[in-house]
Design a protein around this motif. Sequence first.
Motif, PDB file in Angstrom:
ATOM      1  N   THR A 197      30.440  34.244  37.339  1.00 51.33           N
ATOM      2  CA  THR A 197      29.887  35.180  38.306  1.00 51.33           C
ATOM      3  C   THR A 197      28.920  36.162  37.661  1.00 51.33           C
ATOM      4  O   THR A 197      27.904  36.522  38.253  1.00 51.33           O
ATOM      5  CB  THR A 197      31.042  35.924  38.996  1.00 51.33           C
ATOM      6  OG1 THR A 197      31.916  34.954  39.582  1.00 51.33           O
ATOM      7  CG2 THR A 197      30.549  36.839  40.086  1.00 51.33           C
TER       8      THR A 197
ATOM      9  N   THR B  27      33.917  41.065  43.952  1.00 54.60           N
ATOM     10  CA  THR B  27      34.109  39.641  43.697  1.00 54.60           C
ATOM     11  C   THR B  27      35.590  39.280  43.702  1.00 54.60           C
ATOM     12  O   THR B  27      36.430  40.091  43.316  1.00 54.60           O
ATOM     13  CB  THR B  27      33.480  39.224  42.348  1.00 54.60           C
ATOM     14  OG1 THR B  27      33.593  37.804  42.208  1.00 54.60           O
ATOM     15  CG2 THR B  27      34.131  39.912  41.161  1.00 54.60           C
ATOM     16  N   VAL B  28      35.886  38.087  44.146  1.00 60.90           N
ATOM     17  CA  VAL B  28      37.234  37.540  43.996  1.00 60.90           C
ATOM     18  C   VAL B  28      37.224  36.415  42.972  1.00 60.90           C
ATOM     19  O   VAL B  28      38.236  35.754  42.752  1.00 60.90           O
ATOM     20  CB  VAL B  28      37.847  37.050  45.337  1.00 60.90           C
ATOM     21  CG1 VAL B  28      38.079  38.213  46.280  1.00 60.90           C
ATOM     22  CG2 VAL B  28      36.990  35.975  45.977  1.00 60.90           C
ATOM     23  N   THR B  29      36.063  36.211  42.340  1.00 58.66           N
ATOM     24  CA  THR B  29      35.941  35.175  41.311  1.00 58.66           C
ATOM     25  C   THR B  29      35.335  35.784  40.044  1.00 58.66           C
ATOM     26  O   THR B  29      34.238  35.387  39.630  1.00 58.66           O
ATOM     27  CB  THR B  29      35.080  33.997  41.810  1.00 58.66           C
ATOM     28  OG1 THR B  29      33.795  34.493  42.219  1.00 58.66           O
ATOM     29  CG2 THR B  29      35.734  33.281  42.973  1.00 58.66           C
ATOM     30  N   PRO B  30      36.049  36.723  39.422  1.00 59.31           N
ATOM     31  CA  PRO B  30      35.515  37.320  38.195  1.00 59.31           C
ATOM     32  C   PRO B  30      35.455  36.285  37.068  1.00 59.31           C
ATOM     33  O   PRO B  30      36.162  35.289  37.097  1.00 59.31           O
ATOM     34  CB  PRO B  30      36.536  38.414  37.874  1.00 59.31           C
ATOM     35  CG  PRO B  30      37.815  37.917  38.462  1.00 59.31           C
ATOM     36  CD  PRO B  30      37.400  37.181  39.716  1.00 59.31           C
TER      37      PRO B  30
ATOM     38  N   SER C 110      35.800  43.683  33.021  1.00 61.24           N
ATOM     39  CA  SER C 110      35.387  43.404  34.393  1.00 61.24           C
ATOM     40  C   SER C 110      34.016  42.735  34.418  1.00 61.24           C
ATOM     41  O   SER C 110      33.211  42.878  33.491  1.00 61.24           O
ATOM     42  CB  SER C 110      35.344  44.704  35.205  1.00 61.24           C
ATOM     43  OG  SER C 110      34.258  45.506  34.772  1.00 61.24           O
TER      44      SER C 110
ATOM     45  N   ASP D  35      35.268  46.141  38.979  1.00 63.14           N
ATOM     46  CA  ASP D  35      35.255  45.117  40.020  1.00 63.14           C
ATOM     47  C   ASP D  35      36.123  45.587  41.178  1.00 63.14           C
ATOM     48  O   ASP D  35      37.118  46.283  40.990  1.00 63.14           O
ATOM     49  CB  ASP D  35      35.813  43.792  39.495  1.00 63.14           C
ATOM     50  CG  ASP D  35      34.916  43.139  38.462  1.00 63.14           C
ATOM     51  OD1 ASP D  35      33.784  43.626  38.239  1.00 63.14           O
ATOM     52  OD2 ASP D  35      35.353  42.137  37.864  1.00 63.14           O
TER      53      ASP D  35
ATOM     54  N   SER E 252      38.041  43.785  44.360  1.00 64.46           N
ATOM     55  CA  SER E 252      38.434  42.477  44.873  1.00 64.46           C
ATOM     56  C   SER E 252      39.024  42.619  46.267  1.00 64.46           C
ATOM     57  O   SER E 252      40.157  43.081  46.428  1.00 64.46           O
ATOM     58  CB  SER E 252      39.464  41.848  43.925  1.00 64.46           C
ATOM     59  OG  SER E 252      39.877  40.602  44.418  1.00 64.46           O
TER      60      SER E 252
ATOM     61  N   GLY F 219      34.846  42.718  50.756  1.00 63.44           N
ATOM     62  CA  GLY F 219      34.658  43.378  49.473  1.00 63.44           C
ATOM     63  C   GLY F 219      33.336  44.090  49.315  1.00 63.44           C
ATOM     64  O   GLY F 219      33.269  45.198  48.792  1.00 63.44           O
TER      65      GLY F 219
ATOM     66  N   ASP G 158      30.219  35.924  44.540  1.00 68.58           N
ATOM     67  CA  ASP G 158      31.371  35.046  44.374  1.00 68.58           C
ATOM     68  C   ASP G 158      30.885  33.623  44.129  1.00 68.58           C
ATOM     69  O   ASP G 158      29.843  33.216  44.645  1.00 68.58           O
ATOM     70  CB  ASP G 158      32.266  35.042  45.612  1.00 68.58           C
ATOM     71  CG  ASP G 158      33.156  36.257  45.666  1.00 68.58           C
ATOM     72  OD1 ASP G 158      33.207  36.886  46.734  1.00 68.58           O
ATOM     73  OD2 ASP G 158      33.804  36.574  44.652  1.00 68.58           O
TER      74      ASP G 158
ATOM     75  N   CYS H 187      37.383  29.319  43.172  1.00 67.86           N
ATOM     76  CA  CYS H 187      38.573  29.725  43.919  1.00 67.86           C
ATOM     77  C   CYS H 187      39.582  28.574  43.977  1.00 67.86           C
ATOM     78  O   CYS H 187      39.215  27.413  43.946  1.00 67.86           O
ATOM     79  CB  CYS H 187      38.216  30.124  45.346  1.00 67.86           C
ATOM     80  SG  CYS H 187      37.176  31.568  45.456  1.00 67.86           S
TER      81      CYS H 187
END
Length: 176
Positions: free
Chosen positions: A50, A79-82, A88, A106, A108, A113, A139, A144
Motif C-alpha cells: 500500500t 487503510t485496512v491493508t497496511p 505504520s 494509520d 483502519s 476510513g 487499499d 485482504c
Amino acid sequence: VGSEMCIRDSPEYVLSNRELEKLVETSDEWIITRTGIKERRILKGDMKGTSIIGTKCVEGLLEKTNTKAEEIDLIICATVTPDMFFPSTANLIANNVGAKDSYGFDLSAACSGFLYALTTGTQFIESGLHKKVIVIGTDLPDLCHMDLLNTLSKLKKNDLILGPSNDGGYWLIAFS
C-alpha cells in the motif's frame, strides 16, 4: 472547502472478469450485474504494498501543489491493508517522500476510513495544532482475506492536503 486538483494512481496489472472466470465459477455478466466491476488493478512484485501507491500519489501531490515535503506536519493513511502493522503505512510514506518533520498514523475503518481520516485531519487543522496535513485513503484489496470476488475488488485511492485559508476557513488542496 474547495478542491484544486486530483491525484490518483493504480497498479498497472489489470485482472479482468474474463480472467476470474478461469479461477472461480462465475461469469463476467454475473459480476457486472451485481457489482458493476469490470476489472481490478493488482499490485504485483515482491516488497510492494500500500505504501508504494500512497508514495506515488503524495509525490505527485507535493509536486503539483508546489509543497515541500518538509512543510507537511502530519500524514494520516486510511487503510485496512497496511504494508505491516509497524511502522505504520503513513510513516513509511513520510519516509519515502522525505517528510522528515512530520509524523503519521494509520486509521483502519474499512469503507468509511477515508471520511474518518478526513475528519481527523480537519480537526488537527481546526485546533491550530497543524497547518498542513496529508490524508490518504488507499487499499489493495488483493491483500485482504475475504472471499475471492471481494478480495479482487477495485482499488480505492485518495489523497489530499488540508490547510487553513486566509479567511479563517479551511481549504482542500487536492482530492480524488
